[in-house]
Design a protein around this motif. Structure first.
Motif, short mmCIF file in Angstrom:
data_model
loop_
_atom_site.label_atom_id
_atom_site.label_comp_id
_atom_site.label_asym_id
_atom_site.label_seq_id
_atom_site.Cartn_x
_atom_site.Cartn_y
_atom_site.Cartn_z
N GLU A 116 -45.55 -16.10 -9.32
CA GLU A 116 -46.71 -17.00 -9.33
C GLU A 116 -46.61 -18.42 -9.61
O GLU A 116 -45.92 -18.64 -10.76
CB GLU A 116 -47.93 -16.43 -10.17
CG GLU A 116 -49.19 -16.68 -9.70
CD GLU A 116 -49.55 -15.73 -8.50
OE1 GLU A 116 -50.46 -15.81 -7.71
OE2 GLU A 116 -48.85 -14.41 -8.57
N ASP A 117 -47.09 -19.35 -8.92
CA ASP A 117 -46.89 -20.75 -9.27
C ASP A 117 -47.98 -21.09 -10.23
O ASP A 117 -49.07 -21.13 -9.78
CB ASP A 117 -46.74 -21.64 -8.12
CG ASP A 117 -46.46 -23.08 -8.39
OD1 ASP A 117 -46.47 -23.42 -9.69
OD2 ASP A 117 -46.03 -23.94 -7.58
N ALA A 118 -47.51 -20.99 -11.34
CA ALA A 118 -48.80 -21.23 -12.61
C ALA A 118 -48.58 -22.60 -13.05
O ALA A 118 -49.10 -23.08 -14.17
CB ALA A 118 -48.76 -20.24 -13.44
N SER A 119 -48.04 -23.58 -12.31
CA SER A 119 -47.82 -24.89 -12.94
C SER A 119 -49.15 -25.75 -13.28
O SER A 119 -50.05 -25.43 -12.71
CB SER A 119 -46.96 -25.89 -11.82
OG SER A 119 -45.97 -25.17 -11.30
N LEU A 120 -48.85 -26.60 -14.46
CA LEU A 120 -50.02 -27.22 -14.92
C LEU A 120 -49.63 -28.78 -15.19
O LEU A 120 -48.42 -29.14 -15.19
CB LEU A 120 -50.34 -26.69 -16.33
CG LEU A 120 -50.81 -25.30 -16.33
CD1 LEU A 120 -50.99 -24.88 -17.80
CD2 LEU A 120 -52.61 -25.42 -15.82
#
Lengths: 154, 135
Positions: A66-70
């Protein structure tokens, strides 16, 4: 003397009945609760050592697929909380046992890969296949008070 | 006689906007409208088909939006990947829906990739929100 007794009494009251070996200090930080608790339960940082949380926070763009970038400021605040409360840093409750079983050569990023988790979850297949479970990381499916750090209800 | 009537009318008025207009949601929609080339308005029915279509374009666990948000937007959903419960997405049930632009954008990015295998367009996003506003 009176004061001492009072303080001791308060300490007893403050230490909840369930503050045994299996208790894990729950997540209290609102940002961590919100960001880490949106797709899955906000897992208690005590389940992993600081090196694991650092590795996880380094790889948010591919977070188990998952792309969980913040945004950088949020990511830094979350990393600080996880590291400061990591099992090998704070070491409260269950964390002590969990860390004791982990080899210092290992940097797991799945709590379900840790020896402590596996030791406590030698369960028949049908229990994992229960539709409410979906995945092994869905703690509250069976431990209804998992978010509060209570896992003794199995 | 008239006083209680007026009072209840006033209470009704005060309660009504809970699931109606929200300036933040309007602003989000206005941004999508601006980014939508040749914009001729958003459509709830296009939004509904985005929601219900079995896209099967991304993660095999999530062929459609309904895999997590269920067929009925007024009901609780459940994350098909993690098992975590999800609050209803219909605005009538949850008036906070689509009011936090960061959350909306983050979630569209993740969820569209997971279901369609690509980002949603500004028009699709506006359609989706428009559909949920009528639910």
């Amino acid at each position: 003397m009176r004061k001492f007794i009072l303080a001791a009494g308060l300490a007893l009251i403050a230490l909840p009945a369930w503050a045994g070996d299996d208790w894990m200090p729950p997540v209290t930080d609102p940002l961590v609760k919100k960001e880490c608790g949106s797709c899955h339960m906000a897992f208690q940082p005590g389940f992993l050592p600081a090196r694991s949380w650092n590795k996880m926070m380094d790889g948010l763009a591919d977070h188990f697929g998952e792309d969980a970038s913040l945004p950088a400021d949020k990511a830094a605040a979350i990393r600080a909380y996880l590291v400061n409360n990591a099992g090998d840093v704070a070491g409260q409750g269950r964390a002590r046992k969990a860390m004791g079983r982990l080899s210092s050569a290992d940097t797991p990023i799945r709590i379900t890969d840790t020896p402590d988790f596996q030791r406590k979850h030698r369960l028949p297949d049908w229990r994992w296949k229960d539709p409410k479970v979906v995945t092994k990381s869905n703690c509250p499916a069976c431990h209804v008070e998992a978010e509060r750090g209570l896992y003794e209800d199995d | 006689m008239i006083r209680p009537l007026m009072l209840s009318a006033a209470l009704l008025l005060a309660a009504a906007p809970a699931f109606a207009a929200d300036a933040r949601r309007d602003a989000i929609l206005a941004d999508y409208a601006k980014a939508d080339s040749g914009h001729t308005g958003f459509s709830a029915s296009r939004g509904e088909s985005l929601f219900r279509t079995q896209w099967k374009g991304g993660d095999e666990r999530t062929p459609s939006c309904t895999a997590c948000h269920t067929d009925n937007p007024r009901q609780n959903g459940r994350n098909a990947k993690t098992g975590r419960p999800i609050d209803p997405v219909a605005v009538s049930v949850n008036s906070k829906r689509f009011t936090d632009v960061d959350l909306v954008e983050k979630q569209f990015t993740r969820d569209c990739k997971s279901v369609l295998g690509r980002e949603c367009t500004p028009r699709e996003k506006g359609d989706y929100i428009t559909f949920m506003m009528g639910q």
